[in-house]
Design an enzyme around this catalytic site. Structure first.
Site, mmCIF file in Angstrom:
data_model
loop_
_atom_site.group_PDB
_atom_site.id
_atom_site.type_symbol
_atom_site.label_atom_id
_atom_site.label_comp_id
_atom_site.label_asym_id
_atom_site.label_seq_id
_atom_site.Cartn_x
_atom_site.Cartn_y
_atom_site.Cartn_z
ATOM 1 N N PHE A 91 0.867 -1.174 0.000
ATOM 2 C CA PHE A 91 0.000 0.000 0.000
ATOM 3 C C PHE A 91 0.913 1.237 0.000
ATOM 4 C CE2 PHE A 91 -2.969 3.082 1.653
ATOM 5 C CZ PHE A 91 -4.178 2.674 1.097
ATOM 6 N N TYR A 133 -10.727 -0.283 10.751
ATOM 7 C CA TYR A 133 -11.967 -0.033 9.979
ATOM 8 C C TYR A 133 -12.295 -1.124 8.976
ATOM 9 C CZ TYR A 133 -8.267 2.551 7.392
ATOM 10 O OH TYR A 133 -7.098 2.939 6.789
ATOM 11 N N LYS A 134 -11.435 -2.135 8.858
ATOM 12 C CA LYS A 134 -11.729 -3.220 7.904
ATOM 13 C C LYS A 134 -12.452 -4.352 8.651
ATOM 14 C CE LYS A 134 -7.660 -1.866 5.239
ATOM 15 N NZ LYS A 134 -8.297 -1.261 4.065
ATOM 16 N N ASP A 158 2.548 -4.715 8.597
ATOM 17 C CA ASP A 158 1.303 -3.964 8.389
ATOM 18 C C ASP A 158 0.188 -5.002 8.351
ATOM 19 O OD1 ASP A 158 -0.971 -2.797 7.327
ATOM 20 O OD2 ASP A 158 0.118 -1.468 5.976
ATOM 21 N N ARG A 164 -11.961 -7.231 -5.994
ATOM 22 C CA ARG A 164 -11.750 -7.898 -4.707
ATOM 23 C C ARG A 164 -13.093 -8.236 -4.081
ATOM 24 N NH1 ARG A 164 -7.823 -4.262 -0.979
ATOM 25 N NH2 ARG A 164 -9.644 -2.920 -1.132
#
Ligand SMILES: Cc1ncc(COP(=O)(O)O)c(C=O)c1O
Length: 397
Positions: free
Chosen positions: A108, A210-211, A185, A358
């Site tokens: 990322f 938040y995932k 990460d 995804r």
């Protein structure tokens, strides 16, 4: 213990939501916790701080369980990017030849930006482990990058595009054998893949909530710092990282909190922490191994159905369960239009440049029937070409 399919605990949007690897859906408990904290603010105003002062620390046992760490090794604070800067400011000590940083070509971008900032200060390089297929990393390439002029490596637990899960204990061991600090990460694994960061000996880790943790848009992130580094004291200091017992003495001499709490900087966002507080309560009621088992079942089912019914889509996620996180990545030249067309039909996947669709079937709230329906919808789009009308339309996430 009840099973892990707990749709009753979530405010599910209409349709089929398969984007929990980007933003998890709202647990009822998150909403209730925010409303409770709002009422405290309304009722107590500044007096509310009696209850809020240690809120972040009170969440550490639940967070530590998700990443396999002692409570004093983790804290909810900042964002992935900010926490990464804070940990690099502490741990990255280039010395002589050993000065370079390692990341991966599939990271990322924000992680690479953070490393670049620190490399630039020290005249060092950020070396990116290459990918042979553009989707995954090969263990030999990881090993080859861990040379004796490397000070610190940062790797993703699960790659954000392909969903490949790396061998966290194995890579950590190898890096340490070569005198390299290693950080992870864990944005795409926390809440979906159980971890044992303490036992693996990882030096540090960062992640968001938040995932798969479902703590809401822009929820405070999290960090892990192995207890063997706690004596270092934070490279970036702020008053919220001060020893809590004496924080309000307001002395200019900084006395860091004993554990990872020392890595807080300023006043925490209490309402956002409240959403995390509620979201974590969901995990208190479920077995993480069962979450992982059901997640693997759902991703296996999805890949098998894609193989059978959607040969035009190429599964780029590793098939081996030991190398697979919680989402499945499908490559197709029209992935962007397919993503938009699915959304128009009430099915929410996401798209990542240049050609990846995804799909994240989340163990806590997605079902086998939803996966079947999604595969049927994709088959129909590919048969009719209806998605092509959306080719030029906008897409933010
Ligand atoms: C793997 C990964 N790393 C870093 C980030 C950036 O996180 P933040 O915006 O919390 O700094 C994200 C955001 O989605 C991510 O998925």
């Amino acid at each position: 213990m009840m099973g892990v399919l707990r749709r009753d605990l979530f405010a599910l949007p209409p349709g089929i939501y398969l984007d929990g690897n980007s933003l998890g859906v709202m647990p009822h408990a998150a909403r209730e916790a925010v409303l409770r904290r709002l009422s405290e603010w309304q009722r107590d105003a500044v007096g509310g701080w009696d209850a809020w002062f240690g809120l972040a620390e009170s969440l550490s046992p639940g967070i530590g369980r998700l990443v396999g760490a002692h409570p004093h090794e983790v804290i909810a604070t900042g964002s992935i990017t900010a926490n990464l800067h804070s940990l690099l400011a502490t741990l990255y000590r280039p010395a002589g030849q050993r000065r370079h940083l390692v990341a991966t070509a599939l990271d990322f971008p924000s992680d690479v930006y953070a490393l670049q900032s620190w490399a630039a200060r020290h005249g060092a390089e950020v070396r990116l482990i290459p990918s042979r297929d553009g989707h995954t990393l090969h263990e030999d390439d990881i090993a080859a990058a861990l040379g004796d002029d490397v000070a610190l490596a940062l790797l993703p637990t699960v790659l954000y595009r392909s969903g490949q899960l790396l061998d966290v204990p194995g890579v950590t061991r190898l890096a340490h054998e070569r005198g390299i600090l290693v950080g992870w990460d864990a944005a795409h694994s926390i809440g979906s893949v159980p971890h044992a960061l303490h036992d693996a000996g990882a030096d540090f880790a960062v992640w968001c909530h938040y995932k798969y943790v479902n703590a809401g848009p822009g929820a405070p992130g999290g960090l892990f710092l192995h207890e063997r580094h706690h004596g270092l004291g934070p490279g970036l200091r702020g008053w919220w990282g001060h020893d809590k017992a004496t924080q309000f003495e307001m002395a200019h001499e900084f006395r860091p909190a004993a554990g990872a709490g020392a890595y807080q900087l300023g006043t925490p966002p209490i309402l956002a922490l409240a959403a995390l507080e509620g979201a974590l309560s969901v995990f208190g009621a479920v077995d993480l191994a069962e979450i992982r088992a059901r997640s693997l079942e759902l991703t296996s089912q999805l890949m098998a159905l894609v193989d059978e019914h959607l040969p035009e889509l190429r599964v780029v996620t590793p098939r081996d369960p030991a190398q697979r996180g919680g989402h499945v990545a499908l490559a197709h030249p029209e992935a962007r239009a397919l993503s938009l067309a699915l959304r128009a039909r009430g099915i929410v996947p996401d798209f990542r440049q240049p050609d990846i669709l995804r799909l994240a079937p989340v163990a806590l709230y997605n079902t086998a029937a939803e996966i079947e329906e999604t595969v049927r919808a994709l088959r129909e789009l590919l048969d009719t070409g209806a998605h092509r009308a959306l080719e030029g339309a906008g897409l933010v996430t």
